[in-house]
Design a protein around this motif. Structure first.
Motif, short mmCIF file in Angstrom:
data_model
loop_
_atom_site.label_atom_id
_atom_site.label_comp_id
_atom_site.label_asym_id
_atom_site.label_seq_id
_atom_site.Cartn_x
_atom_site.Cartn_y
_atom_site.Cartn_z
N VAL B 233 0.85 -1.20 0.00
CA VAL B 233 0.00 0.00 0.00
C VAL B 233 0.88 1.25 0.00
O VAL B 233 0.60 2.23 -0.69
CB VAL B 233 -0.96 -0.02 1.22
CG1 VAL B 233 -1.75 1.27 1.29
CG2 VAL B 233 -1.89 -1.23 1.12
N ILE B 234 1.97 1.21 0.73
CA ILE B 234 2.89 2.35 0.74
C ILE B 234 3.50 2.52 -0.66
O ILE B 234 3.63 3.65 -1.16
CB ILE B 234 4.01 2.15 1.79
CG1 ILE B 234 3.41 1.98 3.19
CG2 ILE B 234 5.01 3.31 1.76
CD1 ILE B 234 2.49 3.07 3.64
N LYS B 264 1.00 2.14 12.02
CA LYS B 264 1.97 1.90 10.94
C LYS B 264 1.28 1.45 9.64
O LYS B 264 1.94 0.93 8.75
CB LYS B 264 3.03 0.88 11.40
CG LYS B 264 3.99 1.48 12.45
CD LYS B 264 4.97 0.46 12.99
CE LYS B 264 5.85 1.08 14.09
NZ LYS B 264 6.60 0.03 14.83
N ILE B 265 -0.04 1.67 9.57
CA ILE B 265 -0.73 1.47 8.29
C ILE B 265 -0.42 2.61 7.34
O ILE B 265 -0.25 2.41 6.14
CB ILE B 265 -2.28 1.46 8.49
CG1 ILE B 265 -2.75 0.35 9.39
CG2 ILE B 265 -2.99 1.41 7.14
CD1 ILE B 265 -4.23 0.45 9.77
N PHE B 266 -0.34 3.79 7.88
CA PHE B 266 -0.48 5.01 7.08
C PHE B 266 0.79 5.38 6.36
O PHE B 266 1.88 5.06 6.78
CB PHE B 266 -0.96 6.15 7.98
CG PHE B 266 -1.99 5.67 8.96
CD1 PHE B 266 -3.13 5.03 8.51
CD2 PHE B 266 -1.79 5.78 10.33
CE1 PHE B 266 -4.06 4.52 9.39
CE2 PHE B 266 -2.72 5.27 11.23
CZ PHE B 266 -3.86 4.64 10.76
N HIS B 267 0.60 6.14 5.28
CA HIS B 267 1.76 6.66 4.57
C HIS B 267 2.16 7.99 5.21
O HIS B 267 1.35 8.90 5.32
CB HIS B 267 1.44 6.84 3.09
CG HIS B 267 2.58 7.44 2.33
ND1 HIS B 267 3.90 7.09 2.58
CD2 HIS B 267 2.61 8.36 1.34
CE1 HIS B 267 4.69 7.79 1.77
NE2 HIS B 267 3.94 8.56 1.02
N SER B 297 4.17 12.97 15.69
CA SER B 297 4.06 12.72 14.25
C SER B 297 3.37 11.40 13.90
O SER B 297 2.85 11.28 12.80
CB SER B 297 5.44 12.77 13.60
OG SER B 297 6.24 11.70 14.05
N ASP B 298 3.31 10.44 14.80
CA ASP B 298 2.52 9.23 14.53
C ASP B 298 1.04 9.63 14.60
O ASP B 298 0.66 10.39 15.48
CB ASP B 298 2.73 8.17 15.62
CG ASP B 298 4.09 7.50 15.58
OD1 ASP B 298 4.94 7.92 14.78
OD2 ASP B 298 4.30 6.57 16.38
N ALA B 299 0.23 9.08 13.70
CA ALA B 299 -1.20 9.37 13.79
C ALA B 299 -1.74 8.94 15.15
O ALA B 299 -1.40 7.87 15.65
CB ALA B 299 -1.96 8.66 12.68
N PHE B 336 -6.36 6.81 6.26
CA PHE B 336 -7.71 6.23 6.31
C PHE B 336 -8.60 6.94 7.32
O PHE B 336 -9.66 6.43 7.69
CB PHE B 336 -7.64 4.72 6.57
CG PHE B 336 -7.07 3.97 5.40
CD1 PHE B 336 -7.76 3.91 4.20
CD2 PHE B 336 -5.82 3.36 5.47
CE1 PHE B 336 -7.23 3.25 3.09
CE2 PHE B 336 -5.28 2.70 4.37
CZ PHE B 336 -5.99 2.64 3.19
N ALA B 337 -8.18 8.12 7.75
CA ALA B 337 -8.88 8.83 8.83
C ALA B 337 -10.38 8.99 8.60
O ALA B 337 -11.17 8.73 9.52
CB ALA B 337 -8.24 10.20 9.04
N PRO B 338 -10.84 9.39 7.40
CA PRO B 338 -12.27 9.65 7.26
C PRO B 338 -13.14 8.42 7.47
O PRO B 338 -14.31 8.54 7.83
CB PRO B 338 -12.40 10.17 5.81
CG PRO B 338 -11.02 10.64 5.45
CD PRO B 338 -10.09 9.73 6.18
#
Ligand code: FES
Ligand code: FES
Lengths: 161, 791
Positions: B233-234, B264-267, B297-299, B336-338
């Protein structure tokens, strides 16, 4: 830069280091002993625990130069001579005391040090002792069981859970 | 295969984890353990204000500092894509959400403490840090939008100047239900209303994020080593949307990863930066987050403010649920926040109960804080917490037993279509509650309470149920819901000539033990020893496109792909075996690694067939190709729905307000189980995180947007002495009906199911002491509890 010499895992080493180089950086970056981890910058997490002259030390709280002449042991030297897991390591595997493995070297080093001073710790004594080792994965349940089992106390096997 | 024993290796065995050996001996290979020859180090200079206009960045003094390779600012990223958002929510008016840009390095404005403003690449990390101190930032601080309610006021400071306001979307679900819900609430015999906060958390995997990027000048190929739950995905997000690198020129490797829990999912900007800078500097570039940087900085996770109303008829049947939630997005939309406060939260509002009318409203809000995204459970803990708290509160208001009230309203017939658009395939909620009553020894609670009271303590019991939706799918449905990705999974089963097997899976293991559990499935199917099978994951160069691990999907989706690929292997191997034994294919049976011809004593071994596939001397070359390697992509037809019942017993010290968890019990239904030991471990870890949320953890910003809980000195992580031994049970099993393994997923359950029972227990303890406290927000810290006791 200054020269530092110490014994790490039974081998004499010496390197030029900066005054600000932490022991954990020295182990990881200079000696490439990457089993010792860094999980925080406030000396809270315990991922970096090693033994210095037989005592558990957070390697992020000590400068490399302070270890001049010391005997340092890291997770890489904990297995039995034939390479098999030692009693504490084996108990962690048997009781599923690790998941991602990042806190694990520090946990093993701390547990080893606890058992040296207190060969049959109670559950509460283990929990208190591990106050400086954070694990985000296991919820500690199986770490406590592993350490009790490593100290020879009866623990039901994992398959019974 | 021996079952339920430590020695077996097939399905149902508590096989010891093979990955443990390297982790226990210091031989793990985490991203920070990777060093590429000639690498430079980057240090990010981050905003120390929540909101400000960048009037100037003077790097001239820093440029000349020792070891500096190059200094980058937002200008260097003009014309380069920003970080993309992977889910587009459509609001209740049919409008798409607001989607502001998210530059790799801040451009024009900084929008949260920690927003990266400049990046110094130098020969050593120390030199990069020293040089960063010599950069002169001219940032004009602006008033910050921090509190969500205030951020929605018309005169609030705007996080993004190009947007009309700070409202990302106003989502209604299901909009058609709204009238009936309002009506049912108006006509109810009783309505319980609860306003609550689902506290902001920081995921805090123990391994901080790391990125090491390399660029090869001879073929223009990039390699990024990164701490990711989904390297493919990244590769897609960063390659296609940010840097414009075609996928075949970009390899993303996520080696051993030290925990993820969603974050650690997110880009992230830092991985894109390192990849970009590796080419710009013609040197490998490495970044290792400090824990302090991780906090900013981590979501982050959770951060909902909710009002929930539960309507009941005169017989205490639930008739309607209406909720209004403010959900914090932070300063930018993380990957994927929304989707988290919407599709992962609204669809779960029915819980385990047959409530006919449900309406959920969510307003997502931009604030000058770190972006918020999925954290273990993601939306489902928020749904469960409000529902299970309001049920408990209703039980108290009505003077009925909270367990009886739940039982009365349980869904008992399956499949069950909820009013919030999902269909539960299986479940047995009374069975998990029965099991819970047994393992938690609820019958003995009164005696334990007396013992506590004799010591001058209060004791409380809290119970709750939960339902989870795992393995979000199918892709065509989630596409309609706004996902900009598919949610299938892939597996390649490569059988080698000598019979050993590599399984390339798109699922990623960062603590879940796939390297042990996945071979158990293949071993069972083929009747060979699991030690002959290795799992390969976390490297886009080695396996087919995969979607990675999150949402408790690995076994349900990735495991199913592996089953499908293994079935193809078996089919082909049977053809080969039939040829070798001169029998008809339909008569071939595979058992214990031997192919036999039904009704005869003919047999060939697994290894004979695999050798024939690669040395095809005696081989049906006219019918089938040589080789034995198959790939399958599996796209599930529905979510899976694990469920369970949890109980917490706390002791509360009235002198100090300190709450200790004395007992915690969890009865889960995960469907079929591959490795019970690993499943229990997953539940343990989730419970500890849930107890952490309920009693300890809180991510706090002050009114200026300064992050007050930015280290382990201030953010209270659960430690060994904060939690008890847990009693967990997963013997209630209603297998999933629509995946080949009948599995449901277990990774998030503990974190979803535990916070409500902890708070329910705290309220019970307080009320048992005569304190009329109806609700207390998490974390129930000593100061909050003590203050509540003072009225
Ligand atoms: S790195 Fe040493 S205590 Fe965290
Ligand atoms: S095993 Fe992952 S932090 Fe302890």
């Amino acid at each position: 830069m200054a020269k530092v010499a110490m014994t790490v895992n039974g081998k004499s080493v010496s390197r030029e280091v900066e005054g600000r180089t932490l022991l954990v950086q020295f182990l990881r970056d200079d000696l490439r002993l990457t089993g010792t981890h860094v999980g925080c910058d406030t000396s809270q997490c315990g991922a970096c625990v090693v033994h210095v002259n037989g005592e558990a030390v957070k390697a992020c709280t000590m400068f490399a130069l302070e270890a001049e002449g010391a005997e340092v042991t890291t997770i890489e030297a904990m297995a039995n001579e034939d390479g098999s897991l030692n009693v504490v390591q084996q108990a962690f595997q048997d009781y599923h005391g690790l998941q991602c493995g990042f806190c694990t070297p520090g946990m093993v080093m701390s547990a080893t040090s606890l058992l040296k001073d207190n060969p049959k710790p109670t559950e509460q004594e283990i929990r208190d002792y591990l106050e400086g080792n954070i694990c985000r994965c296991t919820g500690y349940h199986n770490i406590i069981k592993a350490i009790m089992a490593a100290s020879g106390q009866d623990m039901p096997s994992m398959a019974a859970e | 295969m021996p079952k339920d024993s430590a020695t077996g290796t097939g399905i149902g065995a508590s096989t010891k984890r093979r990955e443990d050996v390297r982790f226990l001996t210091g031989n793990g290979n985490y991203t920070d353990d990777i060093n590429v020859h000639g690498q430079a180090y980057v240090h990010f200079l981050r905003s120390d204000v929540a909101h400000g206009r960048i009037n100037g960045i003077d790097t001239s003094a820093a440029e000349g500092m020792p070891g500096v390779v190059r200094i980058f600012t937002g200008k260097d990223f003009e014309g380069i894509g920003g970080l993309p958002c992977g889910w587009q929510v459509t609001d209740k008016h049919g409008e798409v959400m607001k989607e502001p840009g998210h530059p790799v390095l801040a451009q024009g404005k900084v929008r949260h403490v920690g927003d990266p403003v400049a990046a110094v690449v130098a020969d050593s990390l120390a030199e990069a840090r020293d040089a960063a101190e010599a950069i002169i930032l001219d940032i004009e601080e602006l008033p910050a939008a921090v509190n969500m309610k205030a951020a929605l006021e018309p005169d609030a400071p705007k996080v993004h100047d190009d947007l009309s306001d700070n409202l990302c979307y106003d989502w209604g679900f299901v909009e058609e239900n709204k009238g009936a819900v309002d009506e049912a609430i108006k006509n109810a015999a009783h309505v319980t209303t609860l306003e609550l906060i689902n506290n902001r958390l920081v995921a805090n995997p123990m391994e901080p994020r790391v990125a090491v990027a390399d660029w090869n000048r001879s073929n223009d190929e990039y390699t990024l080593y990164t701490t990711s739950q989904n390297p493919h995905v990244i590769r897609l997000l960063m390659g296609a949307f940010v840097l414009g690198i075609p996928e075949h020129k970009l390899r993303v490797v996520a080696p051993d990863v030290g925990g993820g829990f969603g974050t650690k999912i997110f880009h992230y900007a830092e991985e894109a930066f390192c990849t970009f800078a590796a080419k710009a500097c013609k040197r490998p570039v490495k970044w290792t987050s400090t824990r302090s940087e991780a906090f900013m900085s981590d979501a982050h996770g959770r951060d909902h403010v909710t009002k929930i109303e539960l309507a009941l008829d005169k017989d205490n049947n639930f008739t309607a649920i209406r909720t209004e939630t403010l959900a914090n997005m932070g300063a930018y939309l993380s990957t994927f926040a929304p989707s988290v406060p919407t599709w992962l939260h609204g669809t779960l509002m029915a819980g385990n109960y047959k409530t006919p009318n449900i309406y959920v409203n969510v307003k997502a809000v931009f604030t000058n804080t770190v972006p918020v995204d999925a954290y273990r459970g993601a939306g489902r803990p928020e749904a469960t917490y409000q529902l299970e708290r309001v049920i408990d509160m209703a039980a108290r208001e009505l003077g009925v037993d909270p367990i009886a009230l739940r039982r009365q309203n349980f869904i008992t017939e399956f499949p069950y279509a909820t009013p919030v658009a999902v269909e539960y395939d299986t479940g047995n909620y009374p069975a998990t509650m029965d099991k819970l009553e047994e393992i938690a020894d609820l019958a003995g609670f009164d005696a334990r309470r007396k013992e506590s009271e004799a010591k001058g303590k209060l004791r409380g019991l809290g119970v709750n149920c939960y339902i989870e939706a795992c393995g979000i799918a199918p892709s065509n449905l989630v596409g309609q819901l706004g996902a900009r990705a598919g949610l299938y999974e892939s597996a390649t089963v490569r059988v080698n000539a000598t019979g050993s097997i590599s399984v390339m899976t798109g699922s990623h293991s960062h603590g879940q033990g796939h390297e042990t559990a996945f071979p158990q499935v293949v071993a069972e199917m083929l009747g060979i020893d699991a030690s002959m099978i290795d799992i390969v994951h976390g490297d886009t160069a080695r396996g087919p496109m995969g979607m990675g691990t999150y949402g408790s999907r690995s076994l349900a989706v990735g495991g199913s792909a592996m089953v499908r690929a293994t079935e193809k292997i078996i089919n082909k191997a049977k053809k080969i075996a039939a040829h070798l034994m001169e029998a008809s294919e339909g008569d071939i049976e595979l058992k214990n690694g031997q192919f036999t011809v039904a009704g005869t004593d003919k047999s060939v071994a697994w290894g004979d067939v695999t050798l024939a596939a690669y040395v095809p001397h005696n081989y049906p070359l006219d019918d089938i190709e040589p080789g034995l390697e198959e790939t399958a992509f599996y796209d599930p037809s529905n979510f899976t729905y694990p469920s369970g019942a949890y109980a917490c017993e706390v002791e509360l010290d009235p002198e100090t307000g300190k709450v200790t968890v004395e007992r915690f019990s969890a009865a889960d239904d995960f469907g079929n189980i591959i490795n019970p030991m690993i499943v229990s471990g997953q539940v343990h870890g989730g419970i500890a995180q849930g107890i952490g949320q309920a009693l300890l953890e809180n991510c706090i910003y002050d009114e200026n947007g300064q992050l007050l809980s930015a280290s382990y000195m201030d953010y209270a992580m659960p430690r060994a002495d904060d939690v008890p031994f847990y009693a967990v049970d997963h013997s209630c099993q209603t297998p999933c009906t629509h995946n080949p393994l009948g599995v449901k997923g277990c990774g998030e359950a503990g974190a979803i199911g535990s916070p409500p029972s902890v708070i329910n227990a705290v309220i019970d303890a307080l009320q048992s002491g005569g304190h009329k406290v109806a609700h207390l927000d998490m974390p129930a810290s000593p100061s909050r509890v003590w203050a509540a006791m003072q009225g």
